[in-house]
Write an enzyme that holds these catalytic residues in place. Structure first.
Site, short mmCIF file in Angstrom:
data_model
loop_
_atom_site.label_atom_id
_atom_site.label_comp_id
_atom_site.label_asym_id
_atom_site.label_seq_id
_atom_site.Cartn_x
_atom_site.Cartn_y
_atom_site.Cartn_z
CG HIS A 1 -1.86 0.91 1.39
ND1 HIS A 1 -1.80 2.27 1.79
CD2 HIS A 1 -3.13 1.20 1.18
CE1 HIS A 1 -2.62 2.88 1.67
NE2 HIS A 1 -3.68 2.14 1.41
CG ASP B 1 0.69 -2.21 5.80
OD1 ASP B 1 -0.07 -2.42 6.77
OD2 ASP B 1 0.74 -1.59 4.93
CD GLN C 1 -6.56 -4.75 3.88
OE1 GLN C 1 -7.43 -5.79 4.29
NE2 GLN C 1 -6.95 -3.34 3.42
CE LYS D 1 -7.34 -0.68 6.22
NZ LYS D 1 -8.10 0.02 5.01
CB CYS E 1 -4.24 3.43 -1.48
SG CYS E 1 -5.17 4.84 -1.46
#
Ligand code: C6P
Length: 403
Positions: free
Chosen positions: A119, A196, A199, A222, A359
């Site tokens: 991302h 990261d 997700q 999220k 993104c």
């Protein structure tokens, strides 16, 4: 096995729109009543600031705020509460690592490794650090499916590598990075790894001590939590060695005209009045996720995504980009039809998906596309949502193919 009807009953948006196929949880999940209630309760019963007030309501608010930090420590199995820094979201957390750790410790001639699967919020901060500091940003060559593999990672690793910034789960392809193996290789060479987890954390149980990541960034919105709140997990020693990037209220310790000192971790990174309601809501959200059980969530969304992909791949003129992905993300396009055009039909049928570059322009370019369609499943989705998606894709294909 999850009782999906029982789970759906927790989400007011689904109760109000029972026919809605909400397939955009990778952008933002829906929020359960428990989280909404915890936020409302703070505003209705307290509504005051934390850490500062010398009165009972402020002590109560501070207890709830710091209590949420303990809940997140427990959720991640972090060693210490101080390792949980509250931020505005994954983007802010990832930028904090780059602007604080990166600007201090990355020097001219050093190398930072990232990937085309990232991302923008994961790789752009390092592009900036490398540019400013005269370091080199290197990209793990993706394999033929578009995955990061350990073998390919080793190809870009050198004696100059100082930091690795990689996504745990791609927001476009839904692939899981073999991050644990990569971290092990890095730590054998003293390399720091920033993960990261935007997700990943909402969908799989992560034990930061077992994973041994140095930094892990994620967003509350999220994972059933409020918007505007996120977390940076960092190992205490690293956070302690880093400098704040924002200065002012609540993070100051001693302030004189010619010197200033800061509070200890994590408060030195939480400048100004914090996102109190967001933190309290996120604390409730992680309890909710633990009550449901993330292992069950992962199995359920993967099962739905596999079925959606199997059926989409049977359709003529539909291209699925991530057939082997092991999470709830489905990336596809109808050949010759712009995803935004098709989205109007999905919307008419109550199917909420995302279309665009998400993104993540590097992976979209890698796919030779300017835009992809993404359906993303979560705990509350059903086989009817899969039917609705597949039928809508058929309808969009047949409608636009006439022209
Ligand atoms: N991805 C998506 O639809 P923020 O916006 O700060 O909460 O999260 C940023 C971010 C960082 N890393 C990954 C892997 C992400 O997926 C995201 C957010 C959303 O895919 C919005 S672009």
């Amino acid at each position: 096995m999850l009782d999906i009807n029982a789970i759906r009953a927790h989400f007011p948006v689904l109760n109000k729109n029972p026919k809605l196929s909400y397939l955009d949880s990778a952008a933002s999940s829906l929020k359960p009543q428990e989280v909404i209630d915890s936020v409302t309760s703070y505003y209705e019963n307290l509504g005051v600031n934390v850490h500062r007030g010398v009165y009972d309501l402020s002590y109560q608010a501070t207890d709830l705020y710091e209590g949420a930090r303990a809940k997140i420590q427990h959720f991640l199995n972090a060693k210490r509460e101080e390792e949980i820094v509250f931020t505005r979201g994954a983007s802010a957390s990832l930028n904090l690592v780059a602007m604080s750790y990166g600007m201090k410790y990355i020097n001219k001639g050093d190398e930072v490794i990232t990937s085309e699967l990232e991302h923008h919020s994961s790789h752009m901060p390092w592009f900036n650090v490398c540019k400013v500091k005269g370091a080199t940003l290197k990209y793990v060559p993706l394999n033929e499916e578009g995955r990061i593999t350990v073998e390919n990672f080793k190809k870009v690793l050198t004696d100059k590598t100082k930091l690795v910034a990689l996504t745990y789960v791609s927001n476009v392809m839904g692939y899981i990075t073999p991050i644990k193996e990569i971290i092990k290789i890095c730590h054998e060479r003293g390399i720091i790894v920033s993960v990261d987890g935007a997700q990943a954390v909402p969908h799989m149980k992560i034990d930061v001590q077992e994973l041994d990541c140095d930094f892990l960034s994620f967003s509350g919105h999220k994972m059933c939590g409020p918007t505007g709140i996120g977390v940076l997990y960092g190992k205490y020693k690293l956070l302690d060695s880093m400098d704040p990037i924002e200065f002012g209220g609540d993070m100051a310790d001693e302030v004189y005209k010619d010197s200033q000192t800061y509070k200890a971790v994590p408060h030195k990174f939480e400048t100004g009045t914090p996102i109190i309601a967001g933190v309290i809501g996120l604390g409730r959200a992680v309890e909710f996720l633990d009550e449901i059980g993330l292992d069950n969530v992962a199995k359920h969304e993967n099962m739905l995504a596999q079925e959606a992909k199997r059926r989409l791949m049977e359709l003529e003129d539909v291209e699925v980009y991530n057939p082997t992905a092991e999470t709830g993300v489905v990336a596809f396009n109808i050949k010759g039809v712009h995803p935004h055009d098709a989205a109007s039909i999905y919307d008419k049928n109550g199917v909420c998906i995302r279309a665009g570059h998400h993104c993540a322009q590097l992976i979209t370019r890698w796919l030779n596309q300017i835009s992809t369609t993404r359906a993303s499943f979560y705990m509350y989705n059903t086989m009817e949502d899969v039917d609705n998606l597949v039928n809508s894709v058929k309808e969009a294909r047949d409608f636009f193919k006439q022209f």
